[in-house]
Design an enzyme around this catalytic site. Structure first.
Site, short mmCIF file in Angstrom:
data_model
loop_
_atom_site.label_atom_id
_atom_site.label_comp_id
_atom_site.label_asym_id
_atom_site.label_seq_id
_atom_site.Cartn_x
_atom_site.Cartn_y
_atom_site.Cartn_z
N ALA A 1 46.21 31.49 37.87
CA ALA A 1 45.22 31.91 38.87
C ALA A 1 44.37 33.04 38.32
O ALA A 1 44.79 33.78 37.43
CB ALA A 1 45.94 32.37 40.14
N ASP A 2 43.17 33.13 38.86
CA ASP A 2 42.29 34.24 38.53
C ASP A 2 41.48 34.60 39.77
O ASP A 2 41.16 33.72 40.58
CB ASP A 2 41.35 33.90 37.37
N THR A 3 41.18 35.87 39.91
CA THR A 3 40.40 36.37 41.04
C THR A 3 39.40 37.38 40.51
O THR A 3 39.75 38.26 39.73
CB THR A 3 41.32 37.05 42.08
N SER B 1 38.65 33.22 44.08
CA SER B 1 40.01 32.98 43.55
C SER B 1 40.15 31.51 43.21
O SER B 1 39.82 30.65 44.03
CB SER B 1 41.07 33.34 44.59
N SER B 2 40.62 31.26 42.01
CA SER B 2 40.85 29.88 41.58
C SER B 2 42.31 29.73 41.17
O SER B 2 42.89 30.63 40.57
CB SER B 2 39.93 29.55 40.40
#
Length: 189
Positions: free
Chosen positions: A69-71, A105-106
């Site tokens: 995840a990344d944000t 967010s992904s």
């Protein structure tokens, strides 16, 4: 077996909130936006690279599913990642003060034979912040290691005038989208 390719305490907490048990993987993925890369594509790419790096670490386990995840915080097509220092954090907070930004967010789930992803965009409006409030927040140290130099689950919650979207997404792991992905992989009822 589910693995989380992140050392973020917030992501661990949120994944636990879903009732998941998981292993932890420490991955080192450069978070560098390519020239002309749209913010949404950048966040998704980094999340996928984290998941992919994690999968490489557990490739011997054919049942492994890795969550990456990344944000990031985005305003006027500028991505505000983690601040380099106190001055950078104060600069970010001044820029966000009194304005609405997007928190992107992904989440990617990858396994040996499959991958799926979801992206969540939340609009967050900060009330106008005085220099004294910015200085006090930066001095608290909570701004460090956080996209946009703030933690919505902490003291910065008082800055938020309006939020439209996912509170957990702003924290770093959108639970609705993550749960849907986990169900798709048969990891969650």
């Amino acid at each position: 077996m589910l693995y989380l390719a992140s050392q973020s305490p917030r992501r661990r907490e949120l994944l636990t909130q879903l009732g998941m048990t998981f292993g932890l993987l420490d991955v080192d993925v450069p978070e560098q936006r390519e020239p002309g890369e749209p913010p949404e594509a950048y966040v998704s790419r980094v999340a996928r690279e984290k998941a992919g790096a994690g999968l490489l670490a557990v490739v011997a386990n054919p049942q492994a599913v890795v969550l990456g995840a990344d944000t990031e915080v985005v305003l006027d097509d500028v991505v505000y990642g983690k601040p380099a220092d106190a001055a950078d954090a104060a600069r970010m907070l001044r820029t966000l003060s009194g304005r609405t930004h997007r928190c992107i967010s992904s989440v990617w789930l990858v396994s040996a034979g499959r991958e799926a992803h979801a992206t969540c965009i939340t609009d967050v409006r900060f009330e106008p912040l005085t220099e004294a409030r910015i200085d006090a927040y930066v001095a608290s140290g909570e701004c460090f290691g956080k996209a946009g130099a703030y933690a919505i689950q902490g003291r910065a919650a008082a800055f938020v005038d309006h939020l439209s979207g996912s509170h957990s997404g702003v924290m770093g792991l959108p639970l609705h989208e993550t749960a849907r992905l986990l169900r798709g992989f048969g990891l969650l009822d």
